[in-house]
Design a protein around this motif. Structure first.
Motif, short mmCIF file in Angstrom:
data_model
loop_
_atom_site.label_atom_id
_atom_site.label_comp_id
_atom_site.label_asym_id
_atom_site.label_seq_id
_atom_site.Cartn_x
_atom_site.Cartn_y
_atom_site.Cartn_z
N UNK A 1 0.85 -1.20 0.00
CA UNK A 1 0.00 0.00 0.00
C UNK A 1 0.89 1.25 0.00
N UNK A 2 0.68 2.17 -0.96
CA UNK A 2 1.55 3.36 -1.03
C UNK A 2 1.33 4.27 0.17
N UNK A 3 2.39 5.02 0.52
CA UNK A 3 2.28 5.98 1.62
C UNK A 3 1.32 7.10 1.23
N UNK A 4 0.56 7.55 2.20
CA UNK A 4 -0.36 8.66 1.97
C UNK A 4 0.45 9.95 1.87
N UNK A 5 0.16 10.77 0.89
CA UNK A 5 0.87 12.03 0.71
C UNK A 5 -0.09 13.20 0.84
N UNK B 1 0.79 11.74 9.68
CA UNK B 1 1.68 11.00 10.57
C UNK B 1 0.99 9.71 10.99
N UNK B 2 1.71 8.60 10.83
CA UNK B 2 1.23 7.31 11.32
C UNK B 2 -0.18 6.98 10.81
N UNK B 3 -0.42 7.29 9.54
CA UNK B 3 -1.71 6.97 8.95
C UNK B 3 -2.83 7.91 9.33
N UNK B 4 -2.51 9.01 10.00
CA UNK B 4 -3.53 9.99 10.40
C UNK B 4 -3.29 11.29 9.65
N UNK B 5 -4.36 11.90 9.19
CA UNK B 5 -4.29 13.17 8.47
C UNK B 5 -4.88 14.27 9.34
N UNK B 6 -4.16 15.39 9.45
CA UNK B 6 -4.59 16.52 10.27
C UNK B 6 -4.64 17.77 9.39
N UNK B 7 -5.76 18.48 9.42
CA UNK B 7 -5.85 19.76 8.73
C UNK B 7 -7.07 20.51 9.23
N UNK B 8 -7.16 21.78 8.88
CA UNK B 8 -8.32 22.58 9.27
C UNK B 8 -8.86 23.32 8.05
N UNK B 9 -10.11 23.76 8.17
CA UNK B 9 -10.79 24.49 7.10
C UNK B 9 -11.22 25.84 7.65
N UNK B 10 -10.81 26.90 7.01
CA UNK B 10 -11.13 28.25 7.48
C UNK B 10 -12.46 28.71 6.91
N UNK B 11 -13.33 29.18 7.78
CA UNK B 11 -14.67 29.63 7.36
C UNK B 11 -14.99 30.93 8.08
N UNK B 12 -16.00 31.69 7.60
CA UNK B 12 -16.42 32.90 8.32
C UNK B 12 -16.91 32.56 9.72
N UNK B 13 -16.58 33.39 10.67
CA UNK B 13 -16.91 33.11 12.07
C UNK B 13 -18.40 32.91 12.29
N UNK C 1 0.97 13.12 22.29
CA UNK C 1 1.93 12.05 22.43
C UNK C 1 1.32 10.67 22.31
N UNK C 2 -0.01 10.56 22.47
CA UNK C 2 -0.68 9.28 22.27
C UNK C 2 -1.00 9.03 20.80
N UNK C 3 -0.96 10.07 19.99
CA UNK C 3 -1.41 9.97 18.59
C UNK C 3 -0.26 9.84 17.61
N UNK C 4 0.92 10.34 17.97
CA UNK C 4 2.08 10.26 17.08
C UNK C 4 3.25 9.66 17.85
#
Length: 384
Positions: A1-5, A37-49, A198-201
């Motif tokens: 399985x290829x690494x997630x990019x 990291x370690x098969x987990x993806x982290x990001x955020x989405x910016x929206x109007x308040x 520290x528990x997630x990565x």
């Protein structure tokens, strides 16, 4: 399985429509840096308040499509609200949301919209310092255990994204388990419910994150963890006055902040910056703890003020905040911290444990007083 990019994640996110079904969230520039990291993806989405609640389905859709990528085990996605993204309007009185089991919302000086609390959590206390190396994390752990020893139900959040230390300080290993919905079950030891990056990565992974990613991770570790019923959640903040501190101060209904310093002037200069930051964002400062206050030689019983003495007490008196107590510099604190057996838990009847319990009693007294003092300014919700 290829690494997630990162490119794989962004390509998948291009299938998610933007606000008002126009374009997609990637090409509209709404997606933050993507961290994998370690098969987990982290990001955020910016929206109007003012549209954050309305656009929650868009966030859920982004999380869902990323989880469909082969090799992705989990996704942590948060909405980060940008006031500038919304057109300026005349102030309007917003209706108070219906009760949801959250901690009571708090207002600042009679104005401002209420902040959303955390389900079941009565109070949130930040433990902060102006610089690293003053023993803030060790103080956080022992303060949490001391509050528990004083009869409270306590949780502990490690908000130091770059240098999480709670897994080692509390001798906890393994990964948190996801339960119903998007909630994560916190890890536990010594009766404390604990959450940490520290528990997630892996411990060796370098966290190279910018502001939106820190904000996203912190808010998810706060609001998407099954904390249960707690009297207080202690938050171990990273040192300094950066993105993590501002996220906590501006988007979470903090009951107050505890500042940790050592006695010498250099540490106190940095501690003043932390004090100033919390005051600027209208978070009550519950008091100052002087850590490594003095050393008592185990063979002679003679006391040595290695880093000077009394500097934090004088600073507290000068600026008019409570002085919470002096924690000595002992081999026991160092040894038990390294071993993951904090002194308040391993030697509950010892002198140092008593010091921590006294500090915990003063901290909780300040929280109680702040609740009773209706004129005392509390933070209002501000998305930045």
């Amino acid at each position: 399985m290829p690494d997630v990019t990162r490119e794989m994640v962004l390509e998948k996110l291009r299938t998610v429509r933007g606000p008002d079904m126009e374009g997609n969230i990637v090409d509209l520039g709404l997606v933050s840096d993507v961290f994998i990291s370690d098969g987990k993806a982290y990001f955020s989405i910016t929206v109007p308040a003012d549209r954050a609640k309305e656009l929650e389905p868009m966030r859920a859709a982004a999380e869902r499509v990323v989880r469909e990528i082969p090799g992705v085990n989990a996704a942590m996605v948060a909405l980060t609200a940008d006031r500038k993204a919304a057109p300026q309007k005349a102030p309007v009185e917003r209706p108070r949301p219906a009760p949801t089991g959250h901690a009571p919302a708090q207002r600042a000086g009679g104005g401002g919209a209420p902040k959303a609390g955390i389900p079941g959590v009565g109070a949130i206390i930040a433990v902060a310092s102006g610089k690293g190396g003053v023993g803030k994390s060790t103080t956080s752990v022992n303060l949490a255990l001391a509050l528990q020893a004083n009869g409270l139900k306590v949780g502990l959040l490690d908000a130091d994204i770059y240098g999480p230390s709670m897994p080692r300080l509390l001798k906890i290993s393994g990964r948190p388990q996801q339960i119903e919905g998007r909630l994560i079950r916190p890890m536990e030891n010594y009766g404390l419910k604990v959450m940490s990056m520290g528990f997630l990565v892996d411990e060796e992974v370098a966290m190279i994150w910018r502001g939106p990613m820190i904000q996203s991770a912190l808010l998810q570790m706060l609001r998407e963890v099954a904390w249960g019923e707690l009297d207080v959640l202690v938050v171990d903040m990273p040192p300094g006055t950066g993105d993590a501190q501002l996220t906590m101060a501006q988007q979470v209904p903090l009951a107050g902040a505890v500042i940790v310093s050592t006695p010498q002037d250099l540490a106190l200069v940095d501690a003043r910056k932390g004090l100033a930051m919390f005051r600027k964002v209208e978070v009550p400062v519950l008091g100052i703890v002087e850590n490594m206050s003095y050393f008592v030689a185990p063979d002679t019983g003679r006391r040595y003020d290695i880093f000077g003495h009394g500097g934090a007490r004088k600073e507290a008196e000068r600026i008019g905040v409570p002085f919470l107590g002096e924690v000595p510099l002992t081999m026991g604190i160092r040894d038990t911290s390294d071993a993951g057996t904090p002194l308040v838990a391993s030697e509950p009847d010892g002198e140092v444990a008593r010091v921590y319990r006294d500090i915990a009693a003063r901290v909780w007294g300040e929280v109680t007083a702040a609740r009773q003092d209706k004129s005392r300014a509390m933070p209002s919700i501000v998305f930045e």
